[in-house]
Design a protein around this motif. Structure first.
Motif, PDB file in Angstrom:
ATOM      1  N   GLY A 163      -0.202 -10.133 -12.484  1.00 39.51           N
ATOM      2  CA  GLY A 163      -1.666 -10.779 -12.368  1.00 39.51           C
ATOM      3  C   GLY A 163      -2.760  -9.956 -12.006  1.00 39.51           C
ATOM      4  O   GLY A 163      -3.856 -10.143 -12.873  1.00 39.51           O
ATOM      5  N   TYR A 164      -2.107 -10.093 -10.537  1.00 38.26           N
ATOM      6  CA  TYR A 164      -3.713  -9.794 -10.111  1.00 38.26           C
ATOM      7  C   TYR A 164      -3.975  -8.319  -9.743  1.00 38.26           C
ATOM      8  O   TYR A 164      -4.771  -7.836 -10.301  1.00 38.26           O
ATOM      9  N   PHE A 165      -3.000  -7.992  -8.695  1.00 37.81           N
ATOM     10  CA  PHE A 165      -3.274  -6.257  -8.607  1.00 37.81           C
ATOM     11  C   PHE A 165      -2.512  -5.498 -10.196  1.00 37.81           C
ATOM     12  O   PHE A 165      -2.705  -4.264  -9.214  1.00 37.81           O
ATOM     13  N   ASN A 166      -1.572  -5.776 -10.518  1.00 38.58           N
ATOM     14  CA  ASN A 166      -1.285  -5.268 -11.967  1.00 38.58           C
ATOM     15  C   ASN A 166       0.269  -4.335 -10.870  1.00 38.58           C
ATOM     16  O   ASN A 166       0.445  -3.717 -11.458  1.00 38.58           O
ATOM     17  N   GLN A 167       1.038  -4.979 -10.557  1.00 36.18           N
ATOM     18  CA  GLN A 167       2.197  -4.533  -9.429  1.00 36.18           C
ATOM     19  C   GLN A 167       3.379  -4.773 -10.443  1.00 36.18           C
ATOM     20  O   GLN A 167       3.557  -5.987 -11.132  1.00 36.18           O
ATOM     21  N   ASN A 168       3.940  -3.964 -10.216  1.00 43.08           N
ATOM     22  CA  ASN A 168       5.067  -3.453 -10.657  1.00 43.08           C
ATOM     23  C   ASN A 168       6.421  -5.209 -10.326  1.00 43.08           C
ATOM     24  O   ASN A 168       6.591  -5.149  -9.313  1.00 43.08           O
TER      25      ASN A 168
ATOM     26  N   ARG B 203       0.539  -1.288   0.406  1.00 43.73           N
ATOM     27  CA  ARG B 203      -0.142   0.058   0.405  1.00 43.73           C
ATOM     28  C   ARG B 203       0.887   1.076   0.128  1.00 43.73           C
ATOM     29  O   ARG B 203       0.379   2.430  -0.848  1.00 43.73           O
ATOM     30  N   PHE B 204       2.070   1.187   0.821  1.00 43.14           N
ATOM     31  CA  PHE B 204       3.385   2.588   0.613  1.00 43.14           C
ATOM     32  C   PHE B 204       3.073   2.121  -0.712  1.00 43.14           C
ATOM     33  O   PHE B 204       4.092   3.624  -1.151  1.00 43.14           O
ATOM     34  N   LEU B 205       3.908   1.483  -1.262  1.00 45.77           N
ATOM     35  CA  LEU B 205       4.387   1.391  -2.370  1.00 45.77           C
ATOM     36  C   LEU B 205       3.682   2.173  -4.027  1.00 45.77           C
ATOM     37  O   LEU B 205       4.260   2.415  -5.141  1.00 45.77           O
ATOM     38  N   GLU B 206       2.195   1.793  -4.016  1.00 47.32           N
ATOM     39  CA  GLU B 206       1.097   1.247  -4.441  1.00 47.32           C
ATOM     40  C   GLU B 206       0.308   1.967  -4.046  1.00 47.32           C
ATOM     41  O   GLU B 206       0.175   2.704  -3.461  1.00 47.32           O
ATOM     42  N   THR B 207      -0.824   3.145  -5.493  1.00 39.54           N
ATOM     43  CA  THR B 207      -1.536   4.212  -5.420  1.00 39.54           C
ATOM     44  C   THR B 207      -2.462   3.145  -5.248  1.00 39.54           C
ATOM     45  O   THR B 207      -3.185   3.589  -4.442  1.00 39.54           O
ATOM     46  N   GLU B 208      -2.935   2.208  -6.123  1.00 42.75           N
ATOM     47  CA  GLU B 208      -4.118   1.633  -6.031  1.00 42.75           C
ATOM     48  C   GLU B 208      -4.042   0.501  -4.903  1.00 42.75           C
ATOM     49  O   GLU B 208      -3.507   0.193  -4.043  1.00 42.75           O
ATOM     50  N   SER B 209      -5.358   0.855  -4.131  1.00 42.96           N
ATOM     51  CA  SER B 209      -5.619   0.303  -2.931  1.00 42.96           C
ATOM     52  C   SER B 209      -5.670  -1.365  -3.599  1.00 42.96           C
ATOM     53  O   SER B 209      -5.827  -2.176  -4.894  1.00 42.96           O
TER      54      SER B 209
END
Length: 226
Positions: free
Chosen positions: A196-201, A120-126
């Motif tokens: 695949g699920y969260f589209n996280q880098n 949550r700290f690294l990503e803007t999306e919840s």
């Protein structure tokens, strides 16, 4: 009846191991509900944990005379140190498996909470905590898969038994190799599932998983060597 046929079928077990060891298959995408992601992750975690327990007890039964000697040596060592009978029981074969699963539960809870807030700290999306929990359970299956080899190594070279410098060096080297293998397998699953699920880098996903895992390992190492 069909479930029993699945369990005794080699293909059923090969599929699980292949999906974790050889080529991780993520059975969920962005359209999958968080509840289903959690269910799939829990299924992988329980499969490898329960399979490990069965393997543990089968190994104990097959090599009962050998493990009896280890338990006797452990009992004498604990009596000499004045440790309690309960402490001996929990450290003896096969009851020390309780420690393994206690550590696994603590590990999953710690890593899930730590990595969730780090993500949550690294990503803007919840992200859904339940889905994140499922991904962590799924990834932990990669670590559990390595425990099968760890059990064999620790049985051949018990930590409580004195060994020479050469054997001790080989033992430590084998632990490090297995730990690295567990890191690789679990991180690969987490990155693939998070992307695949969260589209996280992918780089952030690797950091999200590895940082809490290494922090947990650091605390465990500190407790062991204290």
């Amino acid at each position: 009846m069909s479930f029993l046929k699945k369990i005794v079928s080699p293909a059923y077990h090969i599929l699980y191991w292949k999906n974790v060891i050889k080529n991780p298959v993520i059975e969920y995408d962005k359209s999958t509900s968080p509840k289903e992601v959690f269910r799939i992750g829990l299924r992988y975690f329980l499969y490898f944990s329960l399979t490990y327990m069965v393997f543990y007890f089968l190994l104990f039964l097959c090599a009962y005379p050998y493990y009896s000697k280890l338990n006797e040596a452990l009992r004498l060592d604990f009596e000499a140190k004045g440790n309690s009978s309960l402490s001996y029981l929990l450290n003896s074969y096969p009851f020390n498996v309780i420690y393994v699963f206690s550590a696994l539960i603590l590990f999953v809870l710690f890593v899930t909470v730590f990595s969730y807030y780090l993500a949550r700290f690294l990503e803007t999306e919840s992200r859904s905590f339940l889905a994140h929990f499922g991904v962590c359970l799924h990834s932990t299956a990669g670590l559990v898969s390595v425990l099968f080899v760890v059990l064999i190594v620790n049985s051949v070279f018990p930590f409580s038994q004195p060994v020479g410098y050469l054997l001790f060096g080989l033992l430590v080297a084998s632990w490090l190799i297995l730990f690295a293998a567990g890191l690789y397998l679990s991180t690969r699953i987490f990155i693939k599932a998070s992307y695949g699920y969260f589209n996280q880098n992918k780089k952030r996903a690797s950091l999200t998983w590895l940082l809490p895992l290494l922090v947990f390992g650091y605390f465990v190492f500190g407790i062991i060597t204290a």
